[in-house]
Design a protein around this motif. Structure first.
Motif, PDB file in Angstrom:
ATOM      1  N   ALA A  34     -15.382  16.779  13.387  1.00 28.95           N
ATOM      2  CA  ALA A  34     -16.475  15.836  13.149  1.00 28.95           C
ATOM      3  C   ALA A  34     -16.735  15.741  11.648  1.00 28.95           C
ATOM      4  O   ALA A  34     -16.616  16.733  10.930  1.00 28.95           O
ATOM      5  CB  ALA A  34     -17.734  16.296  13.863  1.00 28.95           C
ATOM      6  N   ASP A  45      -1.972   2.069  -8.825  1.00 27.58           N
ATOM      7  CA  ASP A  45      -2.208   3.429  -9.340  1.00 27.58           C
ATOM      8  C   ASP A  45      -1.794   4.445  -8.279  1.00 27.58           C
ATOM      9  O   ASP A  45      -2.238   4.362  -7.123  1.00 27.58           O
ATOM     10  CB  ASP A  45      -3.690   3.637  -9.689  1.00 27.58           C
ATOM     11  N   LEU A  46      -1.002   5.403  -8.692  1.00 26.82           N
ATOM     12  CA  LEU A  46      -0.513   6.448  -7.788  1.00 26.82           C
ATOM     13  C   LEU A  46      -1.077   7.786  -8.248  1.00 26.82           C
ATOM     14  O   LEU A  46      -0.897   8.182  -9.418  1.00 26.82           O
ATOM     15  CB  LEU A  46       1.020   6.488  -7.860  1.00 26.82           C
ATOM     16  N   THR A  73     -12.769  22.796   7.032  1.00 27.03           N
ATOM     17  CA  THR A  73     -13.829  22.215   7.875  1.00 27.03           C
ATOM     18  C   THR A  73     -13.500  20.783   8.270  1.00 27.03           C
ATOM     19  O   THR A  73     -14.242  20.174   9.044  1.00 27.03           O
ATOM     20  CB  THR A  73     -15.208  22.214   7.175  1.00 27.03           C
ATOM     21  N   GLY A  74     -12.418  20.215   7.701  1.00 25.73           N
ATOM     22  CA  GLY A  74     -12.113  18.804   7.951  1.00 25.73           C
ATOM     23  C   GLY A  74     -11.063  18.619   9.028  1.00 25.73           C
ATOM     24  O   GLY A  74     -10.139  19.414   9.166  1.00 25.73           O
ATOM     25  N   MET A 119       0.863  -1.192   0.000  1.00 26.07           N
ATOM     26  CA  MET A 119       0.000   0.000   0.000  1.00 26.07           C
ATOM     27  C   MET A 119       0.894   1.235   0.000  1.00 26.07           C
ATOM     28  O   MET A 119       1.978   1.220   0.597  1.00 26.07           O
ATOM     29  CB  MET A 119      -0.908   0.041   1.226  1.00 26.07           C
ATOM     30  N   ASP A 156      -4.150   4.415  11.331  1.00 20.73           N
ATOM     31  CA  ASP A 156      -5.270   4.085  12.230  1.00 20.73           C
ATOM     32  C   ASP A 156      -5.880   2.739  11.832  1.00 20.73           C
ATOM     33  O   ASP A 156      -6.165   1.899  12.685  1.00 20.73           O
ATOM     34  CB  ASP A 156      -6.371   5.152  12.133  1.00 20.73           C
ATOM     35  N   ASP A 193     -14.260  16.015   2.854  1.00 20.02           N
ATOM     36  CA  ASP A 193     -14.855  17.313   2.499  1.00 20.02           C
ATOM     37  C   ASP A 193     -14.219  17.857   1.223  1.00 20.02           C
ATOM     38  O   ASP A 193     -14.897  18.423   0.364  1.00 20.02           O
ATOM     39  CB  ASP A 193     -14.645  18.317   3.643  1.00 20.02           C
ATOM     40  N   MET A 194     -12.890  17.719   1.127  1.00 22.57           N
ATOM     41  CA  MET A 194     -12.179  18.238  -0.054  1.00 22.57           C
ATOM     42  C   MET A 194     -12.761  17.658  -1.348  1.00 22.57           C
ATOM     43  O   MET A 194     -12.938  18.367  -2.341  1.00 22.57           O
ATOM     44  CB  MET A 194     -10.698  17.826   0.055  1.00 22.57           C
ATOM     45  N   VAL A 232      -3.985  17.320  12.246  1.00 27.66           N
ATOM     46  CA  VAL A 232      -4.156  16.298  11.200  1.00 27.66           C
ATOM     47  C   VAL A 232      -3.907  16.921   9.829  1.00 27.66           C
ATOM     48  O   VAL A 232      -3.208  16.349   8.984  1.00 27.66           O
ATOM     49  CB  VAL A 232      -5.574  15.665  11.275  1.00 27.66           C
ATOM     50  N   LYS A 277     -21.074  22.874   5.882  1.00 24.97           N
ATOM     51  CA  LYS A 277     -21.025  21.520   6.444  1.00 24.97           C
ATOM     52  C   LYS A 277     -21.876  21.481   7.712  1.00 24.97           C
ATOM     53  O   LYS A 277     -21.703  22.312   8.601  1.00 24.97           O
ATOM     54  CB  LYS A 277     -19.569  21.198   6.764  1.00 24.97           C
ATOM     55  N   THR A 306      -2.092  14.431   3.349  1.00 23.74           N
ATOM     56  CA  THR A 306      -1.823  14.847   1.968  1.00 23.74           C
ATOM     57  C   THR A 306      -3.131  14.947   1.171  1.00 23.74           C
ATOM     58  O   THR A 306      -4.153  14.385   1.565  1.00 23.74           O
ATOM     59  CB  THR A 306      -0.905  13.829   1.271  1.00 23.74           C
ATOM     60  N   GLY A 313       0.289  10.765   4.482  1.00 23.10           N
ATOM     61  CA  GLY A 313       0.559  11.251   5.843  1.00 23.10           C
ATOM     62  C   GLY A 313       0.313  10.188   6.902  1.00 23.10           C
ATOM     63  O   GLY A 313       0.728  10.334   8.047  1.00 23.10           O
ATOM     64  N   GLY A 314      -0.416   9.128   6.532  1.00 25.31           N
ATOM     65  CA  GLY A 314      -0.675   8.018   7.454  1.00 25.31           C
ATOM     66  C   GLY A 314      -1.799   8.286   8.443  1.00 25.31           C
ATOM     67  O   GLY A 314      -2.078   7.447   9.294  1.00 25.31           O
TER      68      GLY A 314
HETATM   69  C1  LIG Z   1      -9.834  12.526  14.014  1.00 25.23           C
HETATM   70  C2  LIG Z   1      -9.910  12.769  12.527  1.00 25.23           C
HETATM   71  C3  LIG Z   1     -10.939  13.561  12.026  1.00 25.23           C
HETATM   72  C4  LIG Z   1     -11.028  13.797  10.657  1.00 25.23           C
HETATM   73  N1  LIG Z   1     -12.041  14.583  10.158  1.00 25.23           N
HETATM   74  C5  LIG Z   1     -12.127  14.796   8.815  1.00 25.23           C
HETATM   75  C6  LIG Z   1     -13.174  15.580   8.260  1.00 25.23           C
HETATM   76  O1  LIG Z   1     -14.033  16.105   8.966  1.00 25.23           O
HETATM   77  N2  LIG Z   1     -13.207  15.745   6.914  1.00 25.23           N
HETATM   78  C7  LIG Z   1     -12.272  15.185   6.093  1.00 25.23           C
HETATM   79  O2  LIG Z   1     -12.348  15.371   4.876  1.00 25.23           O
HETATM   80  N3  LIG Z   1     -11.301  14.428   6.593  1.00 25.23           N
HETATM   81  C8  LIG Z   1     -11.199  14.211   7.922  1.00 25.23           C
HETATM   82  N4  LIG Z   1     -10.212  13.434   8.431  1.00 25.23           N
HETATM   83  C9  LIG Z   1      -9.433  12.674   7.513  1.00 25.23           C
HETATM   84  C10 LIG Z   1      -8.119  13.216   7.216  1.00 25.23           C
HETATM   85  O3  LIG Z   1      -8.296  14.366   6.427  1.00 25.23           O
HETATM   86  C11 LIG Z   1      -7.478  12.067   6.463  1.00 25.23           C
HETATM   87  O4  LIG Z   1      -7.050  11.148   7.450  1.00 25.23           O
HETATM   88  C12 LIG Z   1      -6.362  12.461   5.616  1.00 25.23           C
HETATM   89  O5  LIG Z   1      -6.711  13.410   4.666  1.00 25.23           O
HETATM   90  C13 LIG Z   1      -5.713  11.281   4.928  1.00 25.23           C
HETATM   91  O6  LIG Z   1      -4.531  11.771   4.350  1.00 25.23           O
HETATM   92  P1  LIG Z   1      -3.133  11.034   4.570  1.00 25.23           P
HETATM   93  O7  LIG Z   1      -2.157  11.682   3.661  1.00 25.23           O
HETATM   94  O8  LIG Z   1      -2.776  10.947   5.998  1.00 25.23           O
HETATM   95  O9  LIG Z   1      -3.499   9.590   3.984  1.00 25.23           O
HETATM   96  P2  LIG Z   1      -3.011   8.144   4.424  1.00 25.23           P
HETATM   97  O10 LIG Z   1      -3.643   7.758   5.696  1.00 25.23           O
HETATM   98  O11 LIG Z   1      -1.521   8.057   4.324  1.00 25.23           O
HETATM   99  O12 LIG Z   1      -3.603   7.300   3.210  1.00 25.23           O
HETATM  100  C14 LIG Z   1      -4.994   7.179   2.961  1.00 25.23           C
HETATM  101  C15 LIG Z   1      -5.154   6.267   1.736  1.00 25.23           C
HETATM  102  O13 LIG Z   1      -4.630   6.906   0.573  1.00 25.23           O
HETATM  103  C16 LIG Z   1      -3.671   6.060  -0.089  1.00 25.23           C
HETATM  104  N5  LIG Z   1      -2.696   6.983  -0.699  1.00 25.23           N
HETATM  105  C17 LIG Z   1      -2.020   7.984  -0.074  1.00 25.23           C
HETATM  106  N6  LIG Z   1      -1.340   8.699  -0.992  1.00 25.23           N
HETATM  107  C18 LIG Z   1      -1.590   8.154  -2.215  1.00 25.23           C
HETATM  108  C19 LIG Z   1      -1.206   8.471  -3.562  1.00 25.23           C
HETATM  109  N7  LIG Z   1      -0.430   9.508  -3.853  1.00 25.23           N
HETATM  110  N8  LIG Z   1      -1.687   7.704  -4.559  1.00 25.23           N
HETATM  111  C20 LIG Z   1      -2.496   6.649  -4.301  1.00 25.23           C
HETATM  112  N9  LIG Z   1      -2.876   6.286  -3.046  1.00 25.23           N
HETATM  113  C21 LIG Z   1      -2.448   7.051  -2.031  1.00 25.23           C
HETATM  114  C22 LIG Z   1      -3.139   5.166   1.000  1.00 25.23           C
HETATM  115  O14 LIG Z   1      -2.653   3.933   0.472  1.00 25.23           O
HETATM  116  C23 LIG Z   1      -4.381   4.955   1.844  1.00 25.23           C
HETATM  117  O15 LIG Z   1      -5.188   3.943   1.291  1.00 25.23           O
HETATM  118  C24 LIG Z   1     -10.085  13.206   9.790  1.00 25.23           C
HETATM  119  C25 LIG Z   1      -9.047  12.405  10.312  1.00 25.23           C
HETATM  120  C26 LIG Z   1      -8.948  12.192  11.654  1.00 25.23           C
HETATM  121  C27 LIG Z   1      -7.811  11.346  12.177  1.00 25.23           C
END
Ligand SMILES: Cc1cc2nc3c(=O)[nH]c(=O)nc-3n(C[C@H](O)[C@H](O)[C@H](O)COP(=O)(O)OP(=O)(O)OC[C@H]3O[C@@H](n4cnc5c(N)ncnc54)[C@H](O)[C@@H]3O)c2cc1C
Ligand code: SF4
Length: 322
Positions: A234, A207-208, A94-95, A24, A34, A161-162, A100, A226, A105, A28-29
């Motif tokens: 939330a 796919d990336l 709003t997210g 996978m 989680d 939301d994005m 976080v 929202k 990303t 940002g994880g």
């Molecule tokens: C407490 C909490 C509240 C939140 N509330 C909101 C909210 O209200 N609204 C909202 O929109 N979001 C919310 N989020 C979500 C948060 O925005 C997402 O966790 C975050 O955007 C995920 O991004 P990341 O880079 O950490 O992804 P990751 O956790 O690293 O990855 C998520 C998925 O994307 C895949 N991935 C990552 N990068 C790529 C890439 N370049 N190409 C292909 N696959 C890829 C990974 O394999 C995985 O399956 C919340 C999160 C938390 C923890």
């Protein structure tokens, strides 16, 4: 957590080459880690793509390209986004929380998974996590699940939301993978559940996502709203990304996308068709909202989302109308 291998990709070509069975990508994880802790995701290998040089936002002619590894905070704060696409900046803000958003990303946000409680609980059946095991949400806790585009296999909602703002802006998602490069229009990246709820998107293994491209913003006033159970941290009960262009009292253009109500950002095409060319009045807004929500198939404990979405559409359009 199950042990896994970790590799950091130095280029997009290396990331795709390193992707094999059980792999996978790691952004940002903030969602994937989680899910690994919960035992919902059990990758054998993580390819960290968060430090790929895809972290810029730049104009390309009259369009704007957003790199896949741009952090949510940087996206919302960027002058090009704030000036040309304020609705997108608002949606991102709003997210989640500031902490976080600093890590998350753009690509990871689009590909985050549903927050359906059964999906996140490995002791329960769930068609999305274990295909064919059943959907306990339909007879159980579905209060914050979908009312539009559901199937008998899954009634989950997409949490981003994005993605809702990007669907209203006709964004294009650039992807590279084992099958080559392609461009996926929004809406169109996320799927409805149908008989395969385990597939959230039209992406294939490996796919990336490399960037998101935005066409020029449509004319008119725009807004992201929202509705949620508390003021921050939330997910949406329902949300809307709306653009309204009114000339001489009638609707010249309109874009409406809903969040929190379907397995994908829901472009409200019936409402848009009902509005364009007609008067910009409260009565017309109500009729358009009702035309859209005629398709809703609510369950007993989320039926409240039908009037909620209707009121949200009407109130937002009334706020945007001159
Ligand atoms: C407490 C909490 C509240 C939140 N509330 C909101 C909210 O209200 N609204 C909202 O929109 N979001 C919310 N989020 C979500 C948060 O925005 C997402 O966790 C975050 O955007 C995920 O991004 P990341 O880079 O950490 O992804 P990751 O956790 O690293 O990855 C998520 C998925 O994307 C895949 N991935 C990552 N990068 C790529 C890439 N370049 N190409 C292909 N696959 C890829 C990974 O394999 C995985 O399956 C919340 C999160 C938390 C923890
Ligand atoms: S709604 Fe979807 S994610 Fe939730 S339990 Fe049913 S199949 Fe699983």
């Amino acid at each position: 957590m199950k042990p896994f291998d970790y590799a950091r990709a130095g280029s997009t070509a290396e990331a795709v080459r390193d992707f094999g069975p059980g792999t996978m990508y790691l952004g940002g994880g903030t969602n994937l880690v989680d899910l690994m802790r919960l035992g919902v995701a059990e990758p054998e290998r993580l390819v960290d793509v968060s430090r790929l040089p895809l972290d810029t936002i730049e104009p390309v002619g009259d369009r704007v390209r957003i790199g896949a590894t741009v952090r949510n905070t940087d996206l919302a704060a960027h002058p090009l986004i704030r000036s040309r696409y304020p609705m997108l900046a608002r949606a991102v803000l709003t997210g989640a929380s500031g902490q976080v958003r600093n890590v998350a990303t753009v690509a990871g946000n689009l590909l985050q998974r549903t927050r359906c409680t059964y999906f996140q609980d490995v002791t329960r059946p769930c068609n999305k996590r274990r295909p064919g095991s059943g959907c306990p949400a339909i007879a159980g806790d579905h209060a914050n699940l979908a009312i539009l585009g559901t199937s008998d296999a899954c009634v989950a909602t997409h949490p981003s939301d994005m993605a809702v703002a990007l669907a209203a802006l006709d964004a294009q998602v650039h992807v590279t993978g084992p099958g080559g490069d392609r461009i996926i229009p929004m809406p169109g990246l996320h799927r409805l559940p149908g008989e395969e709820p385990e597939r959230d998107t039209v992406l294939s293994p490996g796919d990336l996502i490399t960037s998101i491209e935005l066409p020029p913003a449509p004319p008119g006033a725009s807004l992201y709203r929202k509705v949620r159970e508390r003021a921050s941290f939330a997910f949406a009960l329902a949300s809307i990304a709306a653009v309204l262009d009114v000339r001489d009292g009638s609707v010249a253009g309109c874009r409406l996308a809903l969040g929190g109500v379907a397995h994908a950002p829901w472009r409200a095409e019936r409402a848009e068709r009902a509005l364009i060319g007609g008067p910009a009045t409260g009565e017309a807004f109500l009729q358009a909202a009702e035309a859209e929500l005629e398709q809703a198939r609510p369950l007993p404990r989320n039926a409240f989302k039908v009037p909620l979405a209707r009121n949200l559409i009407v109130a937002t359009l009334e706020e945007l109308a001159p």
